[in-house]
Design a protein around this motif. Structure first.
Motif, PDB file in Angstrom:
ATOM      1  N   ALA A  22       0.292   8.959  -3.226  1.00 51.94           N
ATOM      2  CA  ALA A  22      -0.836   9.301  -2.421  1.00 51.94           C
ATOM      3  C   ALA A  22      -0.821  10.990  -2.564  1.00 51.94           C
ATOM      4  N   HIS A  23      -1.318  11.523  -3.805  1.00 50.53           N
ATOM      5  CA  HIS A  23      -1.411  12.939  -3.788  1.00 50.53           C
ATOM      6  C   HIS A  23      -1.795  13.782  -2.769  1.00 50.53           C
ATOM      7  N   ASP A  24      -1.179  14.853  -2.565  1.00 46.82           N
ATOM      8  CA  ASP A  24       0.071  15.187  -2.946  1.00 46.82           C
ATOM      9  C   ASP A  24       1.397  15.112  -2.269  1.00 46.82           C
ATOM     10  N   GLN A  25       1.315  14.394  -1.074  1.00 47.43           N
ATOM     11  CA  GLN A  25       2.274  14.374  -0.304  1.00 47.43           C
ATOM     12  C   GLN A  25       3.172  13.172  -0.505  1.00 47.43           C
ATOM     13  N   HIS A  26       2.507  12.316  -1.073  1.00 52.38           N
ATOM     14  CA  HIS A  26       2.979  10.949  -1.393  1.00 52.38           C
ATOM     15  C   HIS A  26       3.765  10.118  -0.256  1.00 52.38           C
ATOM     16  N   ASN A  27       2.920   9.941   0.824  1.00 46.86           N
ATOM     17  CA  ASN A  27       3.193   9.025   1.889  1.00 46.86           C
ATOM     18  C   ASN A  27       2.651   7.862   1.254  1.00 46.86           C
ATOM     19  N   ILE A  28       2.470   6.784   2.205  1.00 49.23           N
ATOM     20  CA  ILE A  28       1.928   5.583   1.482  1.00 49.23           C
ATOM     21  C   ILE A  28       0.384   5.335   2.078  1.00 49.23           C
ATOM     22  N   TRP A  29      -0.368   5.301   1.027  1.00 45.67           N
ATOM     23  CA  TRP A  29      -1.613   4.848   1.555  1.00 45.67           C
ATOM     24  C   TRP A  29      -2.063   3.424   1.827  1.00 45.67           C
ATOM     25  N   VAL A  30      -2.739   2.864   2.514  1.00 47.66           N
ATOM     26  CA  VAL A  30      -2.961   1.349   2.546  1.00 47.66           C
ATOM     27  C   VAL A  30      -4.578   1.344   3.072  1.00 47.66           C
ATOM     28  N   VAL A  31      -5.339   0.623   2.297  1.00 45.85           N
ATOM     29  CA  VAL A  31      -6.655   0.215   2.710  1.00 45.85           C
ATOM     30  C   VAL A  31      -7.023  -1.453   3.169  1.00 45.85           C
ATOM     31  N   GLY A  32      -7.504  -1.905   4.110  1.00 44.45           N
ATOM     32  CA  GLY A  32      -7.530  -3.056   4.153  1.00 44.45           C
ATOM     33  C   GLY A  32      -8.465  -3.651   5.191  1.00 44.45           C
ATOM     34  N   SER A  33      -8.943  -4.992   5.068  1.00 44.29           N
ATOM     35  CA  SER A  33     -10.066  -5.568   5.795  1.00 44.29           C
ATOM     36  C   SER A  33      -9.394  -6.303   6.955  1.00 44.29           C
ATOM     37  N   SER A  34      -8.131  -6.232   7.131  1.00 47.53           N
ATOM     38  CA  SER A  34      -7.344  -6.840   8.204  1.00 47.53           C
ATOM     39  C   SER A  34      -6.071  -5.916   8.684  1.00 47.53           C
ATOM     40  N   ASP A  35      -5.673  -5.920   9.809  1.00 46.42           N
ATOM     41  CA  ASP A  35      -4.422  -4.887  10.028  1.00 46.42           C
ATOM     42  C   ASP A  35      -3.225  -5.669   9.662  1.00 46.42           C
ATOM     43  N   GLU A  36      -3.046  -6.940   9.730  1.00 45.15           N
ATOM     44  CA  GLU A  36      -2.095  -7.914   9.412  1.00 45.15           C
ATOM     45  C   GLU A  36      -1.751  -7.407   7.662  1.00 45.15           C
ATOM     46  N   ALA A  37      -2.999  -7.635   6.981  1.00 42.85           N
ATOM     47  CA  ALA A  37      -2.626  -7.414   5.588  1.00 42.85           C
ATOM     48  C   ALA A  37      -2.178  -6.095   5.286  1.00 42.85           C
ATOM     49  N   MET A  38      -2.778  -5.065   5.905  1.00 44.72           N
ATOM     50  CA  MET A  38      -2.098  -3.601   5.980  1.00 44.72           C
ATOM     51  C   MET A  38      -0.764  -3.514   6.451  1.00 44.72           C
ATOM     52  N   ALA A  39      -0.255  -4.039   7.224  1.00 45.59           N
ATOM     53  CA  ALA A  39       1.033  -3.898   7.723  1.00 45.59           C
ATOM     54  C   ALA A  39       1.978  -4.705   6.630  1.00 45.59           C
ATOM     55  N   ARG A  40       1.535  -5.669   5.959  1.00 51.72           N
ATOM     56  CA  ARG A  40       2.209  -6.442   4.975  1.00 51.72           C
ATOM     57  C   ARG A  40       2.262  -5.553   3.690  1.00 51.72           C
ATOM     58  N   VAL A  41       1.608  -5.146   3.350  1.00 49.53           N
ATOM     59  CA  VAL A  41       1.435  -4.113   2.307  1.00 49.53           C
ATOM     60  C   VAL A  41       2.370  -3.083   2.449  1.00 49.53           C
ATOM     61  N   VAL A  42       2.530  -2.370   3.435  1.00 46.48           N
ATOM     62  CA  VAL A  42       3.270  -1.187   3.809  1.00 46.48           C
ATOM     63  C   VAL A  42       4.679  -2.002   3.676  1.00 46.48           C
ATOM     64  N   ASN A  43       5.006  -2.921   4.406  1.00 47.98           N
ATOM     65  CA  ASN A  43       6.339  -3.671   4.371  1.00 47.98           C
ATOM     66  C   ASN A  43       6.824  -3.822   2.891  1.00 47.98           C
ATOM     67  N   GLN A  44       5.961  -4.388   2.192  1.00 42.31           N
ATOM     68  CA  GLN A  44       6.336  -4.822   1.017  1.00 42.31           C
ATOM     69  C   GLN A  44       6.614  -3.580  -0.152  1.00 42.31           C
ATOM     70  N   ILE A  45       5.929  -2.486   0.067  1.00 44.06           N
ATOM     71  CA  ILE A  45       5.981  -1.132  -0.891  1.00 44.06           C
ATOM     72  C   ILE A  45       7.377  -0.663  -0.308  1.00 44.06           C
ATOM     73  N   ALA A  46       7.857  -0.577   1.010  1.00 41.95           N
ATOM     74  CA  ALA A  46       9.155  -0.160   1.616  1.00 41.95           C
ATOM     75  C   ALA A  46      10.175  -1.149   1.059  1.00 41.95           C
ATOM     76  N   ARG A  47       9.930  -2.328   1.111  1.00 39.02           N
ATOM     77  CA  ARG A  47      11.026  -3.371   0.400  1.00 39.02           C
ATOM     78  C   ARG A  47      11.435  -2.830  -1.131  1.00 39.02           C
ATOM     79  N   GLN A  48      10.363  -2.624  -1.937  1.00 38.62           N
ATOM     80  CA  GLN A  48      10.623  -2.578  -3.251  1.00 38.62           C
ATOM     81  C   GLN A  48      10.827  -0.828  -3.707  1.00 38.62           C
ATOM     82  N   GLN A  49      10.646  -0.191  -2.604  1.00 36.14           N
ATOM     83  CA  GLN A  49      11.004   1.116  -2.708  1.00 36.14           C
ATOM     84  C   GLN A  49      10.059   1.798  -3.667  1.00 36.14           C
ATOM     85  N   GLY A  50       8.942   1.543  -3.107  1.00 34.28           N
ATOM     86  CA  GLY A  50       7.865   2.251  -3.975  1.00 34.28           C
ATOM     87  C   GLY A  50       6.991   1.544  -5.164  1.00 34.28           C
ATOM     88  N   GLY A  51       5.573   1.969  -5.086  1.00 39.47           N
ATOM     89  CA  GLY A  51       4.870   1.475  -6.095  1.00 39.47           C
ATOM     90  C   GLY A  51       3.453   0.967  -5.612  1.00 39.47           C
TER      91      GLY A  51
END
Ligand SMILES: Nc1ncnc2[nH]cnc12
Ligand SMILES: [Mn+2]
Length: 624
Positions: free
Chosen positions: A494-523
């Motif tokens: 997420a240029h240039d600070q590289h936090n995690i960005w997430v966009v979604g049609s439901s809050d549940e799906a957004m939470a799941r995306v971030v948790n997956q990115i944290a689990r795999q340590q990035g990407g």
């Protein structure tokens, strides 16, 4: 022991190493010591005079060139002879401004991808990894070279660390840090792109002192100060940009802007998107002196590099636009080398320089048959044939995603005032480079403000991945993200600070995306119907992967296939580079540099909800 391993000091350049190496090269050139090898070529481009020299010998010793001249006239002896009479030799191509992080490959795999395409040296614009771990940034970028990788990486510490005073993360650079980088390492040519324009001109800006401290340290150590002049088109801004000491710009878009910046003494680094128009414009204007011009990449994914090429692709675009091939080669070699004050080492086939040579069987089409780097053949017909060391990237590189907890849907809810059935919401669009302040009235349900897919309005969030507090900036964006229900996509680039960005049609799906990115340590993570549909791993720094380009590309292509099953919302915006379909470019929509105004960042003291105007420092609630 190969002659190369006998000279480890000629990997990372040091002054003492230079003395030892050049003392020996001097004796070899005089014929008083035997050379390792002579490479005879049909012709050779002298980029200093832009002349082709026929039937030349290039005498190589260790990783360097000792002597160049007409074939058969070297007075010394050589151990090995290599004959390439049908090929034309030009200097190894250089990138004057590239974020290797944007290939999403670690340096050894970047080298294996770009060396066969002629790219033997790169000025690494490293605010990306610096914002993940500023203290270890330099050692990271020199690790592959220390393992013998034949590509030269010249790291430029980033001025955008952090990008603005409204952001924070894994790095903080000021006068002391920049002074140390330049003092301690000859491979550091200067300061990476100065992008926070309000903090250059406005003494009231909270980053003014930090930024000018880095500029002062760079002047003090005779470094190069790279600029980023996006949106700075008028005469006052261009003069102010040059007056500030910003020595280059890679964001030039129009011909008048290009000539105004050249006349102001700004070195212009042209990126592929702008090459056709600007090259034709320079030729139509009758420009004859291209010495203040370079061609460069800035950002290109591994997939796009495999598809189009590396800096050779940039040269082909310029040649197709009418630039003489010799000029295009100068714009990839001696021009950027001179600008970066690296001519003793790269940029020409001349004594003392690294023996980095591109051998062409067809000059006009820039058909690369062989690439030599550090005095040996490393690329043959597009395939890397050099060394590929197994680098055990340290643990710290694999543990940079620290959200601190598993997120839930409630983390993404935007609460409404009690009793309201609708609220006014601030709206952002990707690449919204205008002063207008967009708002929409949005419905309230169950105490929370809701999206409205009918108006292409969805929810976008930035999740802090550094502090462990898992701070979340969340608001409504328009014209991007999934229309498909229960779907979300996100990335730790997420240029240039590289936090995690997430966009979604439901809050549940957004939470799941971030948790997956944290689990795999990035990407990347793509979620639909609350199940992880696809991922791409950037396990190093949350920005790169320690895998070959082809393997990453295969994973990315599979991700694209899954992403193509989603209904993506879209509307044109200020960036020409914002296509319909899977919104990969959202990785850049989180930039906070010129020419951005209103942005979303992770909440900070100066931006409590994360919604801030980086030009003025003004903040605003996301709903009211
Ligand atoms: N094109 C770009 N503009 C601003 N910051 C960047 N970081 C990486 N690429 C960038
Ligand atoms: Mn850049």
């Amino acid at each position: 022991m190969s002659e190369h391993t006998a000279r480890p000091e000629d990997l990372v350049i040091t002054a003492a190493g230079e003395v030892r190496i050049r003392q020996e090269l001097t004796l070899v050139a005089l014929g008083r010591k035997p050379a390792d090898l002579v490479l005879r070529v049909g012709r050779l481009l002298d980029v200093h005079t832009r002349r082709w020299l026929t039937d030349q010998d290039i005498v190589i010793h260790g990783r360097r060139i000792a002597w160049v001249g007409p074939a058969g006239t070297f007075s010394g002896t050589v151990r090995t002879r290599v004959e390439r009479p049908a090929l034309a030799a030009v200097p190894g191509f250089g990138e004057v401004h590239k974020h290797i992080e944007s290939s999403h490959l670690t340096p050894e795999h970047e080298a294996a991808m770009v060396l066969p395409r002629g790219n033997t040296w790169t000025c690494e614009a490293s605010h990306e990894l610096s914002n993940v771990d500023g203290g270890r940034n330099l050692s990271f970028w020199l690790t592959a070279r220390r393992h013998g990788v034949p590509m030269k990486i010249f790291p430029l510490p980033g001025s955008a660390v952090p990008p603005t005073a409204y952001e924070s993360g894994g790095g903080y650079f000021g006068y002391d840090e920049q002074r140390g980088f330049l003092r301690d390492n000859l491979m550091v040519p200067g300061l990476d792109e100065v992008m926070d324009w309000p903090s250059v001109w406005n003494p009231e800006s909270p980053s003014y002192e930090r930024l000018w401290g880095m500029i002062e340290a760079t002047f003090e150590q005779r470094g190069v100060i790279e600029g980023h002049g996006a949106g700075l088109h008028d005469s006052a801004a261009i003069n102010a940009f040059a007056a500030a000491g910003l020595a280059s710009d890679h964001e030039v878009l129009t011909v008048p802007e290009l000539f105004a910046k050249l006349a102001a003494g700004v070195f212009v680094e042209i990126r592929p998107r702008s090459i056709p128009d600007l090259v034709r414009g320079m030729l139509d204007a009758g420009l004859t002196d291209f010495s203040q011009v370079a061609l460069t990449t800035d950002d290109r994914s591994a997939s796009d590099t495999l598809k189009f090429g590396a800096c050779d692709y940039n040269a082909r675009l310029a040649i197709e636009a009418g630039m003489p091939v010799e000029t295009a080669i100068q714009c990839l070699t001696i021009n950027p080398a001179r600008h970066m004050r690296l001519t003793p080492w790269v940029g020409s086939i001349a004594p003392g320089r690294f023996a980095d040579i591109v051998l062409l069987s067809n000059v006009e089409s820039l058909h690369i048959d062989e690439v030599w780097a550090d005095g040996r053949c490393v690329g043959r017909n597009g395939t890397y044939v050099g060394e590929m060391p197994a680098i055990a990237w340290p643990d710290w590189t694999r543990r940079t995603v620290n959200v601190g907890r598993d997120l839930a849907a409630a983390d993404f809810a935007i609460a409404a005032e009690p009793g309201r059935d609708s609220m006014t919401a601030a709206i952002l669009r990707p690449f919204h480079w205008a002063d207008d302040f967009l708002t929409e009235s949005l419905p309230v349900r169950d105490g929370a403000v809701q999206r409205d897919a009918a108006r292409r309005i969805t929810k976008f969030a930035i999740v802090d991945r550094y502090s462990g507090k898992g701070q979340i900036g969340r608001m409504f964006w328009r014209g991007c993200g999934p229309r498909t229900p229960d779907t979300a996509v996100g990335c730790s680039v997420a240029h240039d600070q590289h936090n995690i960005w997430v966009v979604g049609s439901s809050d549940e799906a957004m939470a799941r995306v971030v948790n997956q990115i944290a689990r795999q340590q990035g990407g990347w993570a793509l979620v639909r119907d609350d199940a992880v549909l696809a991922t791409v791993r950037y396990e190093i720094g949350g920005l790169m992967t320690a895998r070959p380009a082809e393997e990453l590309d295969a994973e990315m292509q599979a991700f694209y296939r899954h992403a193509s099953t989603i209904d993506w919302m879209h509307e044109p915006t200020y960036s020409a580079n914002w296509p319909e379909g899977f919104p990969e470019r959202l990785c850049f929509a989180t930039l906070t540099c010129a020419p951005w105004r209103w942005v979303l960042v992770a909440p900070s003291d100066r931006a409590p909800q994360g919604f801030v105007n980086v030009q003025t420092g003004q903040t605003h609630p996301v709903v009211w």
